[in-house]
Write a protein that holds these residues in place. Sequence first.
Motif, PDB file in Angstrom:
ATOM      1  N   GLU A 155       0.825  -1.217   0.000  1.00  0.00           N
ATOM      2  CA  GLU A 155       0.000   0.000   0.000  1.00  0.00           C
ATOM      3  C   GLU A 155       0.857   1.264   0.000  1.00  0.00           C
ATOM      4  N   LEU A 156       1.941   1.246   0.751  1.00  0.00           N
ATOM      5  CA  LEU A 156       2.848   2.399   0.738  1.00  0.00           C
ATOM      6  C   LEU A 156       3.411   2.607  -0.667  1.00  0.00           C
ATOM      7  N   GLY A 157       3.828   1.527  -1.301  1.00  0.00           N
ATOM      8  CA  GLY A 157       4.366   1.629  -2.659  1.00  0.00           C
ATOM      9  C   GLY A 157       3.323   2.104  -3.651  1.00  0.00           C
ATOM     10  N   ARG A 158       2.118   1.580  -3.517  1.00  0.00           N
ATOM     11  CA  ARG A 158       1.043   1.973  -4.443  1.00  0.00           C
ATOM     12  C   ARG A 158       0.691   3.439  -4.283  1.00  0.00           C
ATOM     13  N   LYS A 159       0.574   3.885  -3.035  1.00  0.00           N
ATOM     14  CA  LYS A 159       0.157   5.268  -2.788  1.00  0.00           C
ATOM     15  C   LYS A 159       1.216   6.279  -3.213  1.00  0.00           C
ATOM     16  N   ILE A 160       2.494   5.988  -2.933  1.00  0.00           N
ATOM     17  CA  ILE A 160       3.527   6.960  -3.307  1.00  0.00           C
ATOM     18  C   ILE A 160       3.638   7.066  -4.828  1.00  0.00           C
ATOM     19  N   LYS A 161       3.355   5.973  -5.520  1.00  0.00           N
ATOM     20  CA  LYS A 161       3.435   5.998  -6.985  1.00  0.00           C
ATOM     21  C   LYS A 161       2.324   6.865  -7.589  1.00  0.00           C
ATOM     22  N   THR A 162       1.196   6.966  -6.890  1.00  0.00           N
ATOM     23  CA  THR A 162       0.112   7.824  -7.405  1.00  0.00           C
ATOM     24  C   THR A 162       0.494   9.303  -7.381  1.00  0.00           C
ATOM     25  N   LEU A 163       1.529   9.644  -6.609  1.00  0.00           N
ATOM     26  CA  LEU A 163       1.967  11.040  -6.518  1.00  0.00           C
ATOM     27  C   LEU A 163       2.998  11.397  -7.593  1.00  0.00           C
ATOM     28  N   ALA A 164       3.417  10.406  -8.369  1.00  0.00           N
ATOM     29  CA  ALA A 164       4.481  10.621  -9.358  1.00  0.00           C
ATOM     30  C   ALA A 164       4.017  11.532 -10.494  1.00  0.00           C
ATOM     31  N   LEU A 165       4.948  12.345 -10.972  1.00  0.00           N
ATOM     32  CA  LEU A 165       4.717  13.188 -12.148  1.00  0.00           C
ATOM     33  C   LEU A 165       5.852  12.892 -13.142  1.00  0.00           C
ATOM     34  N   PRO A 166       5.712  11.775 -13.882  1.00  0.00           N
ATOM     35  CA  PRO A 166       6.830  11.279 -14.695  1.00  0.00           C
ATOM     36  C   PRO A 166       7.167  12.129 -15.910  1.00  0.00           C
ATOM     37  N   ASN A 167       6.264  13.026 -16.300  1.00  0.00           N
ATOM     38  CA  ASN A 167       6.516  13.847 -17.492  1.00  0.00           C
ATOM     39  C   ASN A 167       7.007  15.255 -17.144  1.00  0.00           C
ATOM     40  N   ALA A 168       7.579  15.400 -15.950  1.00  0.00           N
ATOM     41  CA  ALA A 168       7.921  16.730 -15.444  1.00  0.00           C
ATOM     42  C   ALA A 168       8.845  17.506 -16.376  1.00  0.00           C
ATOM     43  N   THR A 169       9.900  16.881 -16.851  1.00  0.00           N
ATOM     44  CA  THR A 169      10.874  17.607 -17.679  1.00  0.00           C
ATOM     45  C   THR A 169      10.204  18.157 -18.928  1.00  0.00           C
ATOM     46  N   ALA A 170       9.429  17.307 -19.603  1.00  0.00           N
ATOM     47  CA  ALA A 170       8.736  17.737 -20.824  1.00  0.00           C
ATOM     48  C   ALA A 170       7.737  18.847 -20.522  1.00  0.00           C
ATOM     49  N   ASP A 171       7.022  18.724 -19.401  1.00  0.00           N
ATOM     50  CA  ASP A 171       6.020  19.741 -19.056  1.00  0.00           C
ATOM     51  C   ASP A 171       6.673  21.088 -18.732  1.00  0.00           C
ATOM     52  N   ILE A 172       7.832  21.054 -18.068  1.00  0.00           N
ATOM     53  CA  ILE A 172       8.554  22.305 -17.784  1.00  0.00           C
ATOM     54  C   ILE A 172       9.000  22.962 -19.082  1.00  0.00           C
ATOM     55  N   VAL A 173       9.540  22.164 -19.989  1.00  0.00           N
ATOM     56  CA  VAL A 173      10.006  22.721 -21.262  1.00  0.00           C
ATOM     57  C   VAL A 173       8.837  23.230 -22.107  1.00  0.00           C
ATOM     58  N   ASP A 174       7.673  22.607 -21.985  1.00  0.00           N
ATOM     59  CA  ASP A 174       6.471  23.156 -22.653  1.00  0.00           C
ATOM     60  C   ASP A 174       6.216  24.591 -22.196  1.00  0.00           C
ATOM     61  N   GLU A 175       6.360  24.825 -20.889  1.00  0.00           N
ATOM     62  CA  GLU A 175       6.152  26.172 -20.351  1.00  0.00           C
ATOM     63  C   GLU A 175       7.231  27.134 -20.846  1.00  0.00           C
ATOM     64  N   VAL A 176       8.468  26.664 -20.917  1.00  0.00           N
ATOM     65  CA  VAL A 176       9.560  27.480 -21.433  1.00  0.00           C
ATOM     66  C   VAL A 176       9.307  27.856 -22.890  1.00  0.00           C
ATOM     67  N   GLU A 177       8.839  26.891 -23.671  1.00  0.00           N
ATOM     68  CA  GLU A 177       8.576  27.155 -25.097  1.00  0.00           C
ATOM     69  C   GLU A 177       7.490  28.195 -25.285  1.00  0.00           C
ATOM     70  N   GLN A 178       6.502  28.207 -24.395  1.00  0.00           N
ATOM     71  CA  GLN A 178       5.463  29.233 -24.493  1.00  0.00           C
ATOM     72  C   GLN A 178       6.066  30.629 -24.365  1.00  0.00           C
ATOM     73  N   LEU A 179       7.048  30.770 -23.476  1.00  0.00           N
ATOM     74  CA  LEU A 179       7.709  32.062 -23.289  1.00  0.00           C
ATOM     75  C   LEU A 179       8.608  32.410 -24.483  1.00  0.00           C
ATOM     76  N   LEU A 180       9.227  31.404 -25.066  1.00  0.00           N
ATOM     77  CA  LEU A 180      10.087  31.634 -26.231  1.00  0.00           C
ATOM     78  C   LEU A 180       9.268  32.127 -27.418  1.00  0.00           C
ATOM     79  N   LYS A 181       8.032  31.684 -27.483  1.00  0.00           N
ATOM     80  CA  LYS A 181       7.169  32.072 -28.606  1.00  0.00           C
ATOM     81  C   LYS A 181       6.378  33.354 -28.305  1.00  0.00           C
ATOM     82  N   TYR A 182       6.504  33.802 -27.046  1.00  0.00           N
ATOM     83  CA  TYR A 182       5.690  34.933 -26.571  1.00  0.00           C
ATOM     84  C   TYR A 182       6.053  36.222 -27.304  1.00  0.00           C
TER      85      TYR A 182
END
Length: 363
Positions: free
Chosen positions: A336-363
């Motif tokens: 249960e500890l393993g299952r619950k902590i995995k639900t908190l994961a954000l595995p696409n973080a790097t890509a999502d951060i760069v998406d935000e950076v790209e919005q500013l580059l195009k701004y």
Amino acid sequence: MKPYRVILSGGGTGGHIYPAIAIAKEIQRRHPDAQFLFVGASDRMEMEKVPQAGFEIEGLWIAGIQRKLTVDNLMFPFKLISSLMKSRKIIKKFKPDVVIGTGGFASGPLLKMATIAGIPAVIQEQNSYAGITNKLLGKSVKKVCVAYDDMQRFFPLEHIVKTGNPVRADLLDIESKRSTAFAKYDLSHSSKVVLIIGGSLGARAINELIEKQLPFFKRKGVQVLWQTGKLYYDKYKHHQADGVQVMAYIDQMDMAYAAADIIISRAGAGSVSELCIVGKATIFIPSPNVAEDHQTKNAQAIEKTGAAILIAEKDLDKKFELVFKGLLNDEKVCFELGRKIKTLALPNATADIVDEVEQLLKY
């Protein structure tokens, strides 16, 4: 279109450096002709790690404020003025399209001068409790990429984007590596494996705990993978034995995570994010010696969801054996500890951060 020019600033610890490198590499993957410059503190580990990753870096004469009166504290105003002036020169010369700060001593002066110059800036705040520098800069940057909820306590709500913290891609599929990991570390499938990670330099209190608990682990038939950290390896390497592997540093963390059934760890932002991806039963022992006690707050944010166990350093003697025995004796609790902590994961973080950076580059 001319190539994008990006300055990244972060350092002091691996928790600030590696996210910056991960973000740079993702921008580079999307925009191979982009040009990069890192800015760090001149006497810190980023001056070595960033060039090893293939990027140029400039150093600033800057350090944090100590909790007690020291010569370094008396020098801080001079270091800050020097760093602000050098940051302005760097920005003027490099002419960045965007500036990204991942925390650490050098990040503050660089981002401050970037915002004064009208250059779009992004903060990547790794912790659940924002540091003072990032709190001061939060109103003037365009975006604040965070890893936890309720960060409007520290930053304007309209600037916040929940992305998570960048983690290594090799952690995304560790279950398929378990057999390989057992072979690598010569482990038995019939006994539980505990992994101890106290950071690259090491954690004195955790190392002292593990040394004291080795007879207990032996009685319970637990196999130990023990990263002591570079500062402590010589002191503890003599404990190497059947069932106890003592290492200064683990170079393939994906293998160590794959082998583990239970993990004992500090609660730095990078470690917490990795452990959410890994999804194993985790005992956090936060360092009490960090700014704003942010490790305790990181661990509390996970513990309150029932996804990990937190033991304060001062409580280790009276609580550790009882807690660990409970995990050994109850597979369901571990699962249960393993299952619950995995639900908190954000595995696409790097890509999502760069998406935000790209919005500013195009701004």
